[in-house]
Design an enzyme around this catalytic site. Structure first.
Site, mmCIF file in Angstrom:
data_model
loop_
_atom_site.group_PDB
_atom_site.id
_atom_site.type_symbol
_atom_site.label_atom_id
_atom_site.label_comp_id
_atom_site.label_asym_id
_atom_site.label_seq_id
_atom_site.Cartn_x
_atom_site.Cartn_y
_atom_site.Cartn_z
ATOM 1 N N ASP A 1 -8.585 -6.091 -4.416
ATOM 2 C CA ASP A 1 -8.029 -4.972 -3.743
ATOM 3 C C ASP A 1 -9.255 -4.072 -3.401
ATOM 4 O OD1 ASP A 1 -6.942 -2.517 -2.651
ATOM 5 O OD2 ASP A 1 -4.816 -3.464 -2.978
ATOM 6 N N HIS B 1 -6.847 -6.148 0.000
ATOM 7 C CA HIS B 1 -5.703 -5.165 0.267
ATOM 8 C C HIS B 1 -4.592 -5.355 1.224
ATOM 9 C CE1 HIS B 1 -3.893 -1.046 -0.465
ATOM 10 N NE2 HIS B 1 -3.781 -0.792 0.857
ATOM 11 N N SER C 1 0.890 -1.216 -0.043
ATOM 12 C CA SER C 1 -0.015 0.032 0.107
ATOM 13 C C SER C 1 0.849 1.390 -0.022
ATOM 14 C CB SER C 1 -0.817 0.000 1.369
ATOM 15 O OG SER C 1 -1.992 0.959 1.153
#
Length: 524
Positions: free
Chosen positions: A405, A441, A181
């Site tokens: 995600d 994610h 991320s």
């Protein structure tokens, strides 16, 4: 006999690192013994999630950039000499934070790395930048954003490696960076801007294309405001379930995972007027509901319908964040506040803490999105496809991205991959991307989760073994205390599912869906 941590972990034994443009304000060293930590679930490159009995030296360096009035902390954790693997690792952040603290530090120490992180002068473990974005209304703190975006990452590597060399009287043989991320963006930033810092970088689900995907994060909310339609989560989940059921079988295996979202032609408008269950209540799919999910899946468009950015695949749980609502007992729902995109548009782009995001026209939304790109792309966009210096230094960049995600649409990574390959058709020699169907994610989802990623990047850098596929596992089969599959010997041999080197994709050929031999990688 190897000295004890308590005997050698002292600030007096560590000379002050030299960092151009910075002044060191202080160094502290604290011995830590018999430390335990439970991460809860595998995260980023790590598969093991429970840790115990760790001994390490915690060295904290505080510094400032004269004239900026900032204060930045770099923390370096150093395992006992007998447990050090001779390598250094840069740890990463998430959200609006440059570090996630123990979540990324402790697994690295357990694996034998000397590891360092930086707070970049921003709060730790924060999904908001509200406390530091504006110097005053109308005046974003550009210098602080620049430090956060890139400069502090370079300084983290300088300080962390200096501390490591001083402590062990030996420079690390190899240096790595790993993150997901924000951490994935940090990894890409290092490859693009500071390619000399790390031999290998694992940059997962990267928050690159910063301005585009942040505006895209807000897009579902923009559409809800335009439609004046705020559905219950169960309605959106019903749309998701219907689309998943329609497209699940495209890879040959019905397992609740959409492996080929680009081939999914599900039309939500075909369900208008049909029924679904919201708990025990019978409901009917509506035109506004179809318009909403279709807009979320296809992505932002301007007032004339032209493409702005990518949407979310149909099996993504969009109710978790991007289209999250909260409802009362009467069924009246409102959008749940979410700092990540709201901070970007309100504080950084509009630079107005009172800016109203709930009543923008499509034109105003598009103009705000474009303004963010124009103002900040060179600072934090992190989408430069020219990795030639990184390549020429012999560095390696590995990335995987969960197809499901729910924060950062996977197509942003595909877009970047394509632009890198437009400049260099042989980019697979130093940059490899893998897609993880059903993975959320940075964390496990419905699909199996990539494992042993840190070892994979090390083998590529140190042994020249370029990965043709990653192996993903059902997390329920992984022992959290070892990171290995439960069971021994032949019981676990061949378990898992291959994640294919992009643009190859996974195809089921028959047999046990938890066996590698049941799949092959085929051309799109």
């Amino acid at each position: 006999m190897t000295p004890l941590i308590t005997e050698v972990c002292s600030a007096q034994n560590i000379p002050s690192p030299v960092v151009f443009g910075a002044t060191i304000l202080g160094i502290e060293a604290t011995p830590v013994t018999n430390f335990s930590h439970d991460a809860g679930t595998p995260y980023s490159v790590w598969t093991k999630s429970q840790f115990a009995g760790l001994n390490f030296c915690n060295v904290s360096v505080t510094y400032t950039h004269p004239g900026r009035g900032d204060e930045i902390h770099v923390q370096t954790l150093l395992p006992e000499l007998d447990n050090w693997n001779g390598r250094f690792l840069g740890a990463s952040g998430g959200g609006w934070s440059a570090t996630l603290g123990l979540l990324n530090l402790i697994p690295a120490v357990d694996a034998g790395f000397a590891v360092a992180d930086t707070d970049a002068g921003a709060p730790v473990n924060s999904l908001s930048s509200e406390s530091w974005a504006l110097l005053s209304p109308g005046n974003p703190d550009i210098a602080r954003l620049d430090t956060f975006a890139g400069q502090a990452l370079h300084e983290q590597s300088i300080i962390g490696k200096s501390i490591t060399e001083s402590y062990y009287n030996q420079a690390p043989a190899y240096s790595y960076f790993a993150g997901c991320s924000q951490g994935g963006r940090q990894g890409n930033m290092l490859a693009q801007r500071y390619p000399e810092d790390y031999d290998g970088i694992a940059a997962l689900a990267p928050a690159i294309n910063w301005s585009q995907f942040f505006a895209g994060m807000f897009w579902p909310r923009q559409v809800m405001y335009e439609l004046n339609y705020f559905p219950q989560p169960c309605e959106v989940l019903a749309w998701t379930a219907a689309a998943t059921e329609a497209c699940d079988k495209l890879d040959g295996l019905v397992d609740g995972v959409v492996s080929r979202p680009e081939s999914c032609s599900f039309d939500p408008f075909s369900l208008i007027g049909t029924g679904y269950k919201c708990d025990a209540t019978s409901m009917t799919f509506t035109t506004k509901g179809a318009s909403l999910v279709n807009a979320i899946w296809t992505g932002p468009r301007d007032e004339e319908g032209a493409f702005e950015w990518y949407g979310y695949p149909v099996d993504t749980n969009i109710t978790s964040v991007v289209a999250s609502t909260t409802c009362d007992t009467t069924g009246h729902c409102e959008i749940r506040p979410w700092h990540l995109p709201e901070d970007w548009l309100r504080l950084w782009v509009a630079a107005d803490p009172d800016f109203n995001l709930t009543n923008m026209t499509r034109l105003e939304y598009t103009e705000l999105a474009h303004a963010g790109l124009n103002h900040y792309d060179s600072i934090i966009g992190t989408r430069d496809p020219d990795l030639s210096k990184f390549r020429d230094l012999g560095r390696k960049l590995l990335s995987w991205h969960g197809v499901a995600d729910e924060y950062i649409p996977v197509n942003g990574s595909l877009d970047y991959h394509g632009r890198v390959h437009e400049l260099d058709a042989n980019a697979d020699d130093y940059f490899r991307l893998f897609l993880a169907p059903g993975v959320e994610h940075c964390l496990p989802g419905v699909g199996p989760y990539p494992t042993n990623v840190m070892q994979t990047i090390m083998d590529w850098v140190e042994k020249g073994v370029a990965p043709e596929q990653l192996v993903a596992q059902n997390v329920s089969m992984i022992d959290p205390t070892t990171g290995e599959l439960f069971g021994q010997g032949n019981r676990t041999e061949g378990m898992g599912r291959p994640l294919c080197l992009y643009p190859l994709e996974q195809e089921y050929v028959g047999g046990d869906g938890d066996q590698l031999s049941s799949f092959r990688c085929v051309a799109r």
